[in-house]
Design a protein around this motif. Sequence first.
Motif, PDB file in Angstrom:
ATOM      1  N   GLY A 226     -38.185 -85.352  -2.560  1.00  0.00           N
ATOM      2  CA  GLY A 226     -37.648 -86.445  -1.762  1.00  0.00           C
ATOM      3  C   GLY A 226     -37.398 -87.696  -2.607  1.00  0.00           C
ATOM      4  N   VAL A 227     -38.317 -87.995  -3.497  1.00  0.00           N
ATOM      5  CA  VAL A 227     -38.130 -89.127  -4.413  1.00  0.00           C
ATOM      6  C   VAL A 227     -36.928 -88.867  -5.325  1.00  0.00           C
ATOM      7  N   PHE A 228     -36.797 -87.627  -5.777  1.00  0.00           N
ATOM      8  CA  PHE A 228     -35.652 -87.257  -6.620  1.00  0.00           C
ATOM      9  C   PHE A 228     -34.347 -87.408  -5.843  1.00  0.00           C
ATOM     10  N   TYR A 229     -34.366 -87.059  -4.561  1.00  0.00           N
ATOM     11  CA  TYR A 229     -33.172 -87.206  -3.712  1.00  0.00           C
ATOM     12  C   TYR A 229     -32.740 -88.671  -3.642  1.00  0.00           C
ATOM     13  N   ASN A 230     -33.687 -89.552  -3.354  1.00  0.00           N
ATOM     14  CA  ASN A 230     -33.346 -90.967  -3.240  1.00  0.00           C
ATOM     15  C   ASN A 230     -32.837 -91.527  -4.569  1.00  0.00           C
TER      16      ASN A 230
ATOM     17  N   GLY B  50     -40.993 -82.162   6.294  1.00  0.00           N
ATOM     18  CA  GLY B  50     -41.559 -82.779   5.100  1.00  0.00           C
ATOM     19  C   GLY B  50     -40.521 -83.498   4.263  1.00  0.00           C
ATOM     20  N   TYR B  51     -39.346 -82.906   4.127  1.00  0.00           N
ATOM     21  CA  TYR B  51     -38.280 -83.535   3.334  1.00  0.00           C
ATOM     22  C   TYR B  51     -37.814 -84.823   3.999  1.00  0.00           C
TER      23      TYR B  51
ATOM     24  N   VAL C  72     -36.953 -90.518   4.187  1.00  0.00           N
ATOM     25  CA  VAL C  72     -36.787 -91.629   5.124  1.00  0.00           C
ATOM     26  C   VAL C  72     -38.063 -92.458   5.230  1.00  0.00           C
ATOM     27  N   ARG C  73     -39.189 -91.823   4.958  1.00  0.00           N
ATOM     28  CA  ARG C  73     -40.511 -92.445   5.039  1.00  0.00           C
ATOM     29  C   ARG C  73     -40.835 -92.839   6.478  1.00  0.00           C
TER      30      ARG C  73
ATOM     31  N   ALA D 191     -46.111 -84.984   2.207  1.00  0.00           N
ATOM     32  CA  ALA D 191     -44.854 -85.405   1.579  1.00  0.00           C
ATOM     33  C   ALA D 191     -44.756 -86.925   1.520  1.00  0.00           C
ATOM     34  N   TYR D 192     -45.158 -87.583   2.604  1.00  0.00           N
ATOM     35  CA  TYR D 192     -45.111 -89.051   2.662  1.00  0.00           C
ATOM     36  C   TYR D 192     -46.009 -89.671   1.588  1.00  0.00           C
ATOM     37  N   VAL D 193     -47.260 -89.213   1.512  1.00  0.00           N
ATOM     38  CA  VAL D 193     -48.212 -89.773   0.550  1.00  0.00           C
ATOM     39  C   VAL D 193     -47.741 -89.524  -0.883  1.00  0.00           C
TER      40      VAL D 193
END
Length: 451
Positions: free
Chosen positions: A244-248, A369-370, A375-376, A405-407
């Motif tokens: 998710g971080v990689f996506y952003n 999870g994604y 989006v957090r 996933a959020y943490v």
Amino acid sequence: MDEAKRTLERVKNFHYILILEGIAVGAFSGIAVVLFRLAISKAEEYMAILREFASHRAFMTAALFFMIFALAMLCAFLVKKESLISGSGIPQVKGELTDRIETKWYRVLAFKFIGAAAAIGAGLSLGREGPSVQLGAMVGKGFSRITKKLHTEEKLLMTCGAGAGLAAAFNAPLAGVVFSLEELHKNFSEEVLLSTMAAAITSDFVSRYVFGLAPVFAIETPEMLPLKYYWIVILLGILLGVLGVFYNASVKKTQNMYGHIKDTFLRIIIPFIFAAVFSMVYPSVLGGGSNLVEGIADGEFMLKGLLILLVVKYMYSMLSFASGAPGGIFLPLLVIGSVIGASFFDISAPLLGIDDIYLANFVIFGMAGYFAAIVRAPITGVILISEMTGSLSHLLTLSIVSLAAYVTADILGGKPIYNQLLERILSNRVMEEGRAAETRRRRGMKLTAGV
């Protein structure tokens, strides 16, 4: 005295008034989003017919490419006329609710409707949810302006409209309410909660009256995942947090690359060209991709096919969204999340002896999870996936994977996607205003020199 009495009565009954106003905004937002969904559906239907003809008749290929080119020109024209319809629309709503952006509601409502329907209908890897949220918010703002509400009340009505927009987009009223509170308004007051709930429920009723009662994803999960495998769900959540971080970061990088192209049409034509090519060679990646999720959950893709789909869908989603074409990221990221979940299952299940009947479970874990990582907004993600799949039986596992996933994403320091996008919009507006001021200054110097 009579005026004071009326004022006191209004204050006393304010939350009832807001509920009634929420119902009205929800009804109008529901109608707007239903028409929007129908427009997308018709556009996709006609494009599918064109693709079918083009696959059998060479001369129809030219017609297909011409249609896609015409839709690209339409989108570019609309974005150039009204830059705030670009992209998802959710960052713009966030900016307006915090008084950092001001829009002409009627222009955004009309231009976003047409532009997003054209972009998604042409096959760009974009979703309907972001535009639906912005359309709903503009309906709320328009209702406020027409009925001459105060500034604070206008923000509440925009929140109602945004929640109603998401509810109608996905038949997910609870997710619409929670998203409005968790991501947009950042306020859990009784007035906001009740009015937004009234709007979302009303909008959902309008949507279901037209599209039926079935959930968006018809995914069957015959068995709940046994408790002994929950540690695997945590591992999946950690992986989704990293990705998710990689996506952003990928969105930011791709937008920076597009930033070197100053002409609006040249930026927007790029994903449309790919849409024309994929129409011929790989139509599965076109559009938001909601039809893909059910096929993935049913096991229609082998691991190799999933990995190819993941790479192509991911890259095409980046090219589509970062171009500035009107359209959201919700649906494409949910599709990518489902592919990640299915791929994770296909790799780990043989090693751990997990039965194949749990594939669909991992598909919905991947989506939740994604979403939470990107989006957090983990609560929204859990409720959204539950409503979209029509089942609340996986709340525990969805919550676990979303929290993990959020943490993970938070520890890695990635920014929530809509905050990231809003900062970029505000930064671009400051630079545009600076360039405009410099242009005016130079013209003034020339006029002075001429005199």
